[in-house]
Write a protein that holds these residues in place. Structure first.
Motif, PDB file in Angstrom:
ATOM      1  N   ASN A   1       0.729  -1.013  -0.139  1.00  0.00           N
ATOM      2  CA  ASN A   1      -0.106  -0.021  -0.184  1.00  0.00           C
ATOM      3  C   ASN A   1       0.990   1.252   0.034  1.00  0.00           C
ATOM      4  N   LEU A   2       1.049   1.910  -1.221  1.00  0.00           N
ATOM      5  CA  LEU A   2       1.941   3.025  -1.407  1.00  0.00           C
ATOM      6  C   LEU A   2       1.001   4.385  -1.131  1.00  0.00           C
ATOM      7  N   THR A   3       1.616   4.926  -0.074  1.00  0.00           N
ATOM      8  CA  THR A   3       0.804   6.411   0.236  1.00  0.00           C
ATOM      9  C   THR A   3       1.830   7.526   0.099  1.00  0.00           C
ATOM     10  N   GLN A   4       1.114   8.735  -0.016  1.00  0.00           N
ATOM     11  CA  GLN A   4       2.026  10.033   0.089  1.00  0.00           C
ATOM     12  C   GLN A   4       1.309  11.051   0.561  1.00  0.00           C
ATOM     13  N   GLU A   5       1.832  12.094   0.784  1.00  0.00           N
ATOM     14  CA  GLU A   5       1.174  13.451   1.230  1.00  0.00           C
ATOM     15  C   GLU A   5       0.647  14.232   0.188  1.00  0.00           C
ATOM     16  N   THR A   6      -0.709  14.920   0.298  1.00  0.00           N
ATOM     17  CA  THR A   6      -0.927  15.915  -0.532  1.00  0.00           C
ATOM     18  C   THR A   6      -1.394  17.002   0.294  1.00  0.00           C
ATOM     19  N   LYS A   7      -0.789  18.285  -0.229  1.00  0.00           N
ATOM     20  CA  LYS A   7      -1.109  19.544   0.602  1.00  0.00           C
ATOM     21  C   LYS A   7      -2.468  19.878   0.123  1.00  0.00           C
ATOM     22  N   ILE A   8      -3.255  20.509   1.311  1.00  0.00           N
ATOM     23  CA  ILE A   8      -4.511  20.677   0.894  1.00  0.00           C
ATOM     24  C   ILE A   8      -4.739  22.223   1.554  1.00  0.00           C
ATOM     25  N   ASP A   9      -5.690  23.071   0.874  1.00  0.00           N
ATOM     26  CA  ASP A   9      -5.970  24.124   1.225  1.00  0.00           C
ATOM     27  C   ASP A   9      -7.678  24.154   1.713  1.00  0.00           C
ATOM     28  N   THR A  10      -8.020  24.697   2.999  1.00  0.00           N
ATOM     29  CA  THR A  10      -9.366  24.871   3.420  1.00  0.00           C
ATOM     30  C   THR A  10      -9.304  25.890   4.600  1.00  0.00           C
ATOM     31  N   THR A  11     -10.477  26.579   4.535  1.00  0.00           N
ATOM     32  CA  THR A  11     -10.770  27.618   5.565  1.00  0.00           C
ATOM     33  C   THR A  11     -11.007  26.963   6.875  1.00  0.00           C
ATOM     34  N   LEU A  12     -11.300  25.730   6.767  1.00  0.00           N
ATOM     35  CA  LEU A  12     -11.960  24.884   8.078  1.00  0.00           C
ATOM     36  C   LEU A  12     -10.808  24.544   9.226  1.00  0.00           C
ATOM     37  N   SER A  13     -11.220  24.596  10.258  1.00  0.00           N
ATOM     38  CA  SER A  13     -10.632  24.239  11.557  1.00  0.00           C
ATOM     39  C   SER A  13     -10.683  22.614  11.499  1.00  0.00           C
ATOM     40  N   LEU A  14      -9.848  22.173  12.219  1.00  0.00           N
ATOM     41  CA  LEU A  14      -9.738  20.577  12.452  1.00  0.00           C
ATOM     42  C   LEU A  14     -11.350  20.267  13.107  1.00  0.00           C
ATOM     43  N   LYS A  15     -11.725  21.015  14.032  1.00  0.00           N
ATOM     44  CA  LYS A  15     -13.028  20.778  14.675  1.00  0.00           C
ATOM     45  C   LYS A  15     -14.167  21.073  13.638  1.00  0.00           C
ATOM     46  N   GLU A  16     -13.993  21.998  12.801  1.00  0.00           N
ATOM     47  CA  GLU A  16     -15.016  22.201  11.684  1.00  0.00           C
ATOM     48  C   GLU A  16     -15.145  20.990  10.794  1.00  0.00           C
ATOM     49  N   ILE A  17     -14.021  20.737  10.030  1.00  0.00           N
ATOM     50  CA  ILE A  17     -14.101  19.457   9.468  1.00  0.00           C
ATOM     51  C   ILE A  17     -14.480  17.973  10.172  1.00  0.00           C
ATOM     52  N   TYR A  18     -14.246  18.049  11.301  1.00  0.00           N
ATOM     53  CA  TYR A  18     -14.768  16.710  12.044  1.00  0.00           C
ATOM     54  C   TYR A  18     -16.214  16.793  12.074  1.00  0.00           C
ATOM     55  N   ASN A  19     -16.629  18.071  12.377  1.00  0.00           N
ATOM     56  CA  ASN A  19     -18.190  18.422  12.427  1.00  0.00           C
ATOM     57  C   ASN A  19     -18.874  18.263  11.353  1.00  0.00           C
ATOM     58  N   CYS A  20     -18.282  18.401  10.062  1.00  0.00           N
ATOM     59  CA  CYS A  20     -19.031  18.442   8.991  1.00  0.00           C
ATOM     60  C   CYS A  20     -18.955  17.126   8.038  1.00  0.00           C
ATOM     61  N   ALA A  21     -17.595  16.067   8.438  1.00  0.00           N
ATOM     62  CA  ALA A  21     -17.508  15.107   7.619  1.00  0.00           C
ATOM     63  C   ALA A  21     -18.375  14.052   8.006  1.00  0.00           C
ATOM     64  N   ASN A  22     -18.904  13.221   7.055  1.00  0.00           N
ATOM     65  CA  ASN A  22     -19.988  12.018   7.108  1.00  0.00           C
ATOM     66  C   ASN A  22     -19.057  10.902   7.004  1.00  0.00           C
TER      67      ASN A  22
END
Length: 312
Positions: free
Chosen positions: A87-108
């Motif tokens: 299982n080959l994985t890599q990092e992808t840089k992402i941009d978002t205005t959300l905080s980690l808590k906001e990401i957690y709250n809206c993720a299904n």
């Protein structure tokens, strides 16, 4: 905290939250009665009411040629017989205005974890479930864009995807057999649909089960130690494949592709920490990847890695 410490908690039926990094070297165990003192939120296979949102992640993946060098190295290792599935994985840089808590709250997702202000994951993949002296695991291996014509038929008939899935199922059957008896495949290669932000993905899973002794509570740490790292996000054979992962990925997975789970004193349920966002000094990093076999194609695997960067 060690796996022996987890055994002792199981013996006295003390409920806890378990978090392990990929290599099962850094374990965090938080007693549920002390959880309110920690900046940790989690959800373990709870029924979810879908949250509608319009948040998308701007992705900056590594260049394809950089990925291909790593991919080609893995293929060389497969041809040399050092691994059959990695299982080959890599990092992808992402941009978002959300905080980690906001990401957690809206993720299904049925399995979600926010650990302090360090990382969040929202996983579609269960790791193991133990209930009524029976252990279950549900390896997920194989992904396709549902918008592709005849997507379900294509992924189920794809020889590369079949070979990859069979290897993972065989690995997990062997892993379960270390501690369980009467291990069997309950359901082989069934399809689930995953909401991947701007598209929907079909993922292929299987259900494997085994029987445990009534004393499994006393050995819950040993059971977890025997199964980690999780086979679906490492590969086979596990020992040599982990060594290749260390040499080729060129970054530290950390808690990405580890597992987290809840022991309530009677049962245990857990998820694989995929769909993973980490907060760094340079911004957010999303870690993702996929299984490589001899029949894999670099461009397809690169695109799958990017497809798995989403907010469900």
């Amino acid at each position: 905290m060690t796996f022996n410490d987890i055994n002792r908690l199981g013996k006295i039926r003390e409920p806890f939250l378990f978090i392990s990094d990929f290599k099962a070297k850094n374990l965090k165990v938080i007693l549920l009665k002390e959880l309110q003192e920690e900046d940790i939120e989690f959800q373990i296979n709870e029924k979810i009411q879908k949250i509608e949102h319009e948040y998308f992640l701007q992705k900056t993946p590594i260049p394809f040629l950089d990925y291909k060098k790593k991919f080609d190295y893995v293929i060389e290792q497969i041809k040399s017989g050092n691994t059959y599935l990695l299982n080959l994985t890599q990092e992808t840089k992402i941009d978002t205005t959300l905080s980690l808590k906001e990401i957690y709250n809206c993720a299904n997702a049925n399995y979600k974890l926010k650990y302090k202000n360090e990382f969040v994951c929202f996983s579609p993949e269960r790791f193991i479930k133990i209930k009524d002296n029976k252990i279950h695991t549900y390896p997920m291996k194989g992904t396709i864009d549902s918008a592709i014509i005849d997507a379900k038929d294509k992924i189920l008939k794809n020889k590369k995807e079949m070979a990859e899935h069979v290897m993972v199922v065989d690995l997990l059957r062997n892993d379960l057999s270390i501690k369980a008896k009467n291990v069997k495949v309950e359901e082989f290669r069934y399809i689930t649909e995953i909401d991947a932000g701007d598209k929907k993905l079909l993922q292929v899973s299987s259900h494997i089960s085994g029987e445990l002794n009534e004393s499994w509570h006393d050995e819950i740490g040993d059971i977890l130690e025997s199964l980690l790292p999780a086979g679906s996000i490492s590969g086979t054979p596990k020992k040599s494949t982990l060594e290749i992962i260390d040499s080729v990925e060129s970054y530290d997975r950390g808690y990405f592709s580890g597992v987290f789970g809840l022991y309530d004193g009677e049962s245990f349920d857990s998820g694989v920490m995929i769909r993973f966002i980490e907060k760094t000094d340079d911004g957010y990093i999303y870690k993702s990847g996929g299984g490589i076999t001899l029949d894999s194609k670099a461009k397809d695997e690169y695109n799958e890695m990017i497809d798995k960067v989403y907010l469900p």
